[in-house]
Design a protein around this motif. Structure first.
Motif, short mmCIF file in Angstrom:
data_model
loop_
_atom_site.label_atom_id
_atom_site.label_comp_id
_atom_site.label_asym_id
_atom_site.label_seq_id
_atom_site.Cartn_x
_atom_site.Cartn_y
_atom_site.Cartn_z
N ARG A 129 0.83 -1.21 0.00
CA ARG A 129 0.00 0.00 0.00
C ARG A 129 0.86 1.26 0.00
N ASP A 130 1.89 1.28 0.87
CA ASP A 130 2.72 2.47 0.98
C ASP A 130 3.51 2.70 -0.30
N THR A 131 3.93 1.62 -0.94
CA THR A 131 4.63 1.75 -2.21
C THR A 131 3.72 2.34 -3.27
N ILE A 132 2.48 1.87 -3.33
CA ILE A 132 1.53 2.37 -4.33
C ILE A 132 1.19 3.84 -4.06
N LEU A 133 0.89 4.17 -2.81
CA LEU A 133 0.48 5.53 -2.49
C LEU A 133 1.60 6.54 -2.70
N SER A 134 2.84 6.09 -2.56
CA SER A 134 3.97 7.02 -2.71
C SER A 134 4.54 7.04 -4.12
N SER A 135 4.04 6.19 -4.99
CA SER A 135 4.54 6.14 -6.38
C SER A 135 3.60 6.94 -7.27
N SER A 160 -18.54 -0.91 -3.39
CA SER A 160 -17.97 -2.26 -3.37
C SER A 160 -16.46 -2.22 -3.65
N MET A 161 -16.05 -1.35 -4.59
CA MET A 161 -14.63 -1.24 -4.91
C MET A 161 -13.86 -0.60 -3.75
N ARG A 162 -14.47 0.39 -3.11
CA ARG A 162 -13.81 1.02 -1.97
C ARG A 162 -13.65 0.04 -0.81
N LYS A 163 -14.64 -0.82 -0.62
CA LYS A 163 -14.51 -1.86 0.41
C LYS A 163 -13.41 -2.84 0.06
N ALA A 164 -13.29 -3.15 -1.23
CA ALA A 164 -12.23 -4.05 -1.66
C ALA A 164 -10.85 -3.42 -1.47
N LEU A 165 -10.74 -2.13 -1.78
CA LEU A 165 -9.48 -1.41 -1.56
C LEU A 165 -9.12 -1.40 -0.08
N GLU A 166 -10.12 -1.25 0.75
CA GLU A 166 -9.88 -1.24 2.19
C GLU A 166 -9.39 -2.61 2.66
N ALA A 167 -10.01 -3.65 2.14
CA ALA A 167 -9.66 -5.01 2.57
C ALA A 167 -8.30 -5.44 2.06
N THR A 168 -7.96 -5.04 0.85
CA THR A 168 -6.71 -5.53 0.25
C THR A 168 -5.52 -4.62 0.50
N GLY A 170 -5.76 -1.55 2.54
CA GLY A 170 -5.84 -0.75 3.76
C GLY A 170 -6.10 0.72 3.50
N VAL A 171 -6.76 1.02 2.35
CA VAL A 171 -7.17 2.39 2.05
C VAL A 171 -8.60 2.56 2.55
N ASP A 172 -8.81 3.44 3.51
CA ASP A 172 -10.10 3.55 4.18
C ASP A 172 -11.22 3.82 3.18
N ALA A 173 -12.31 3.07 3.31
CA ALA A 173 -13.42 3.18 2.37
C ALA A 173 -14.12 4.52 2.46
N VAL A 383 -5.69 8.79 4.43
CA VAL A 383 -6.47 7.82 3.64
C VAL A 383 -6.26 6.39 4.12
N LYS A 384 -5.34 6.17 5.04
CA LYS A 384 -5.07 4.82 5.51
C LYS A 384 -6.12 4.38 6.53
N LYS A 385 -6.52 3.12 6.42
CA LYS A 385 -7.61 2.62 7.27
C LYS A 385 -7.33 2.81 8.75
#
Length: 448
Positions: A129-135, A160-168, A170-173, A383-385
């Motif tokens: 997550r941190d790699t994606i958010l900082s890239s 549904s996508m935001r829930k998936a992002l949160e689950a996979t 850790g980006v808060d829905a 934005v982190k859960k």
């Protein structure tokens, strides 16, 4: 002062020591823990910074809930709880701590937390997550392709996508996420309408723009408004031949090698313009701060980095100085009404004063109510859960104060922070004033 005594605090201006991240001692975990113990013990005895963010209440709760009521009762593995709450806003260093250099206790809490993040990252590796958010340059590849952009933006709005992002990841829905622009700023900026360079006593007469990832990929309108203001004031401007992310998202994650990689892309293009006499502007305070402060502290002996530092301006810092040079149009056509303006932390720590507020107050028929307190967003932190709720809690007094002004418009130099403010004001105060960046407000006032 008698030999051996220690001053209780300091009234002297803070000074900053370089970040010695190339030394072996910086990465030595035992030495890191010793410095954290020393610093945390002083913070525990002072507690002046308790209201700033989550780091200090976390530390003090660990101490108070421990068996001894002192730092020796806190297990070292819990130090990470404090580190995770620090998002490098720098406000403790610049506005609160009485023990920063030149005081002999020599505290630099933010850079100690940065060191801890870097050591943790080197030891255990980065989170996906941190790699994606900082890239930001890689995620920015979605921008500029209309069909792809529209699909990505639509998908990111689906619960549904935001829930998936949160689950996979850790980006808060519930956290606000930026949309991608169908056309990048750098692709559509065009060219300056003026060529005559009019240097002032305080200001260079030509400007180079560092677009920033957010303006280039997410909200290019801010960039277009800035160049319209420069054109209206007959200030020639250029874009960098090439640019990458400023490195602040990498810095926040403790990815110092990543910061250096980006620095090696940006500085050669920036220094060419700096040495050619351009004022270099960015539209995001964190980016300006990166070049003004963090890179010079990481590379204190790099003459190119220092030359870029000396050429960097916040947009309103430049515009106010331009006005004092007598070279700024004041032919405002439209008042702004009631504006609740927020001063972001990364603007405050530049020690330039409230330049945006100063400029906006010159616009007739405008009432500016200023709030100077952290919004809580803090780059990727909000934005982190595990941190979104804390970000909203930190911002609560700001949401309340800004909404209490009954504004027509809310505004912050930090575009990410502005959206966080809008979300907090809507959710906690039940109000939905228009969100407009200060640069866009000025274009509106000029009527251009």
């Amino acid at each position: 002062m008698a030999s051996g005594t220690v001053r209780e605090g300091s009234l002297e201006a803070p000074t900053r020591h370089p970040l010695d991240w190339k030394s072996a001692a910086f990465w030595d975990e035992a030495k890191l823990h010793a410095e954290m113990e020393r610093t945390f013990d002083i913070c525990h005895g002072c507690r002046r910074c308790v209201s700033l963010c989550g780091a200090f209440p976390t530390l003090f709760d660990l101490v108070d809930d421990g068996p001894t009521g002192e730092l020796d009762g806190v297990p070292k593995e819990r130090f990470k709880d404090v580190v995770d709450q620090c998002y490098l806003c720098d406000m403790c260093y610049m506005s609160k701590c009485p023990y920063v250099p030149p005081h002999e206790w020599n505290l630099d809490f933010p850079h100690l937390m940065l060191r801890a993040k870097a050591v943790e990252r080197k030891k255990n590796g980065p989170r996906l997550r941190d790699t994606i958010l900082s890239s930001t340059d890689k995620t920015g590849l979605f921008a500029g392709i209309p069909v792809v952009t529209q699909v990505v933006n639509s998908v990111n709005k689906l619960p549904s996508m935001r829930k998936a992002l949160e689950a996979t990841l850790g980006v808060d829905a519930k956290a606000w996420l930026p949309e991608f622009a169908t056309t990048k700023f750098r692709s559509a900026a065009g060219k300056a309408t003026s060529t005559e360079v009019r240097d002032g006593e305080r200001t260079p007469g030509k400007v180079a723009l560092f677009s920033t990832c957010f303006i280039n990929y997410n909200e290019p309108g801010i960039g277009h408004d800035l160049v319209a203001i420069l054109d209206h004031n007959r200030i020639p401007w250029v874009l960098l031949k090439k640019e990458a992310c400023c490195g602040m998202p990498k810095l926040e994650q403790g990815d110092l090698d990543g910061v250096e990689t980006l620095k090696n892309i940006n500085i050669p293009h920036l220094v060419e313009l700096a040495r050619a006499g351009y004022a270099i502007l960015t539209g995001v305070p964190s980016c300006t701060l990166m070049f003004k402060q963090e890179l010079p502290l990481m590379f204190p002996d790099d003459a190119d980095v220092l030359a870029v530092r000396d050429a960097m301006w916040e947009p309103f810092e430049y515009l106010v100085a331009r006005g004092k040079d007598g070279l700024l149009n004041t032919d405002f056509k439209r008042g702004l009404g009631k504006v609740a303006y927020h001063v972001p932390c990364h603007g405050r720590v530049q020690n330039i004063g409230r330049k945006t507020e100063e400029f906006l107050k010159k616009i007739p028929d405008s009432q500016i109510a200023t709030t100077e307190r952290c919004s809580g967003h803090a780059g990727t932190f909000g934005v982190k859960k595990e941190f979104h709720a804390m970000a909203m809690k930190i911002g609560k007094p700001v949401f309340r104060q800004m909404a209490g002004a009954e504004p027509d418009i809310i505004s912050s130099d930090c575009p990410l922070g502005g959206h966080h403010l809008a979300q907090g004001i809507a959710e906690q105060q039940g109000k939905n004033p228009e969100l407009v960046h200060p640069i866009s407000l000025v274009r509106r006032a000029y009527g251009i």
